[in-house]
Enzyme design. Structure first.
Site, PDB file in Angstrom:
ATOM      1  N   ARG A  71      54.568  53.134 133.848  1.00 42.25           N
ATOM      2  CA  ARG A  71      55.204  51.648 133.561  1.00 42.25           C
ATOM      3  C   ARG A  71      54.712  50.862 134.333  1.00 42.25           C
ATOM      4  O   ARG A  71      54.971  49.058 134.237  1.00 42.25           O
ATOM      5  CB  ARG A  71      56.457  52.355 134.715  1.00 42.25           C
ATOM      6  CG  ARG A  71      57.832  53.494 133.268  1.00 42.25           C
ATOM      7  CD  ARG A  71      58.912  53.112 134.090  1.00 42.25           C
ATOM      8  NE  ARG A  71      59.186  54.341 135.589  1.00 42.25           N
ATOM      9  CZ  ARG A  71      59.562  54.223 136.184  1.00 42.25           C
ATOM     10  NH1 ARG A  71      61.246  53.205 136.353  1.00 42.25           N
ATOM     11  NH2 ARG A  71      59.902  54.576 136.972  1.00 42.25           N
TER      12      ARG A  71
ATOM     13  N   LEU B 263      58.291  64.125 135.638  1.00 44.87           N
ATOM     14  CA  LEU B 263      58.556  63.062 134.252  1.00 44.87           C
ATOM     15  C   LEU B 263      59.544  62.410 134.504  1.00 44.87           C
ATOM     16  O   LEU B 263      60.711  62.724 134.289  1.00 44.87           O
ATOM     17  CB  LEU B 263      58.454  63.846 133.431  1.00 44.87           C
ATOM     18  CG  LEU B 263      57.164  63.327 132.501  1.00 44.87           C
ATOM     19  CD1 LEU B 263      57.466  64.441 130.762  1.00 44.87           C
ATOM     20  CD2 LEU B 263      56.239  63.009 131.907  1.00 44.87           C
ATOM     21  N   ASP B 264      60.033  60.843 134.512  1.00 46.25           N
ATOM     22  CA  ASP B 264      61.310  59.903 134.148  1.00 46.25           C
ATOM     23  C   ASP B 264      62.169  60.670 133.312  1.00 46.25           C
ATOM     24  O   ASP B 264      61.951  60.889 132.242  1.00 46.25           O
ATOM     25  CB  ASP B 264      60.933  58.711 133.196  1.00 46.25           C
ATOM     26  CG  ASP B 264      59.822  57.971 135.026  1.00 46.25           C
ATOM     27  OD1 ASP B 264      59.962  58.061 136.581  1.00 46.25           O
ATOM     28  OD2 ASP B 264      59.084  56.660 134.555  1.00 46.25           O
ATOM     29  N   PRO B 265      63.341  60.496 133.275  1.00 46.35           N
ATOM     30  CA  PRO B 265      64.534  61.347 132.472  1.00 46.35           C
ATOM     31  C   PRO B 265      64.156  60.123 130.877  1.00 46.35           C
ATOM     32  O   PRO B 265      64.262  61.087 129.663  1.00 46.35           O
ATOM     33  CB  PRO B 265      65.415  60.528 133.113  1.00 46.35           C
ATOM     34  CG  PRO B 265      64.941  60.503 134.551  1.00 46.35           C
ATOM     35  CD  PRO B 265      64.139  60.141 135.043  1.00 46.35           C
TER      36      PRO B 265
END
Length: 330
Positions: free
Chosen positions: A204, A58-60
């Site tokens: 995104r 997962l993206d930060p």
């Protein structure tokens, strides 16, 4: 001799600000510290966690469930369901270089209440274009590698010198599958989507593609993964809950997960062949069940009559089965 079965999964409810790798390292350290205390207190001799893998980062800036595989459970990651589900908040009127709110603003536009209502309708009518198999380009700030270097590392290096050079970062398109996109809420300039999709889908990029299609600046302002590999966020633990646990009850045993795979039960006389990695056919089977919750499509756990998990097999016709991983070798 090991008295504690360490093969399994830990479902973590990630908070924003940390990477998936951060959590992998923290969980390994926490479990090993707990094991040392257990072994010392009870006079046991046992192993420690050596390997921790995950089923998708997962993206930060994102939150939600991440699935960490411990020791031998890492061997079955590739056979798990590839399904993911997200809740995504979209900010209308802003585009950024990272496709999310953490990036530099590259386009900004204010809209009236009436204009926002029309934009929401426009977004809603555009969603049909992103259902099914979709060609998607990962964001320039992502974990994809370009010539051995992570795209986000390269993007940061370039942007420090000249933000326009971000166009030099060329990531290849890849095919993803989006099962469903639903608008579940809207408040002023913020829209909330629920997205069910395959692994490898960048939410995104999805938001950016919608933005490009309707020619309205959009960016991802918040992201929560609510399901990963058919594990629900309600099953997950926070890092604090894992730390404060007196035992290892947060560890989901590998066999419990395998019990919820699609499965075939084979005759006794074929056990030796299966445990040595040989393929088999329908005539070798006593029973077949395809209602697997956690297994990927066409993946089966091969069991004996005693419900021991002998191997993982692949079959696209339920007739011929090819062994992909032996779980109980001779």
């Amino acid at each position: 001799m090991n008295y504690i079965n360490l093969n399994g999964f830990v479902l973590i409810n990630k908070v924003p600000g940390f990477s998936t790798t951060n959590y992998s390292e923290k969980i390994k350290k926490i479990i090993n510290n707990k094991l040392r205390l257990i072994y010392s207190r009870e006079g046991l001799i046992g192993d420690l966690v050596e390997k921790v893998g995950h089923t998708g980062s997962l993206d930060p800036f994102a939150s939600g469930v991440i699935v960490l595989a411990i020791n031998d459970a890492t061997k079955v990651i590739q056979f798990l369901s590839k399904q993911k589900r997200y809740i995504a908040e979209v900010l209308i009127g802003i585009s950024t270089d990272t496709y999310d709110i953490s990036g530099q603003i590259i386009k900004q536009q204010r809209y009236t209440k009436q204009e926002l209502s029309k934009i929401v309708d426009l977004i809603s009518s555009s969603l049909i274009n992103f259902i099914g198999k979709v060609e998607q380009t990962p964001p320039p700030f992502s974990a994809k590698k370009i010539k051995g270097k992570r795209a986000y590392q390269l993007a940061r290096e370039i942007s420090q010198h000249n933000t326009t050079l971000l166009d030099e970062i060329k990531l290849k398109k890849h095919t993803v599958y989006i099962e469903n996109i639903t608008i579940i809420n809207q408040y002023k300039d913020r829209l909330v989507l629920e997205v069910s999709c395959s692994e490898g889908t960048y939410i995104r990029s999805l938001v950016n593609d919608i933005s490009n299609l309707i020619d309205i600046p959009l960016t991802l302002s918040f992201l929560v993964r609510t399901n990963s590999n058919n594990f629900e966020i309600s099953q997950s633990y926070t890092l604090e809950e894992v730390k404060n646990s007196e035992n290892l009850n947060f560890l989901l045993p590998l066999n419990v997960v395998l019990d919820n795979f699609s499965k075939v039960v084979i005759q006794d006389r074929y056990i030796f062949r299966v445990r040595n990695g040989h393929s088999f056919s329908k005539s070798s089977i006593i029973a077949l069940n395809k209602n697997g919750l956690f297994s990927d499509k066409n993946i089966f756990t091969v069991m004996d009559k005693k419900r021991n998990h002998l191997a993982i097999a692949y079959s696209d016709n339920d007739i011929n089965f090819k062994i992909k991983r032996v779980l109980m070798p001779y």
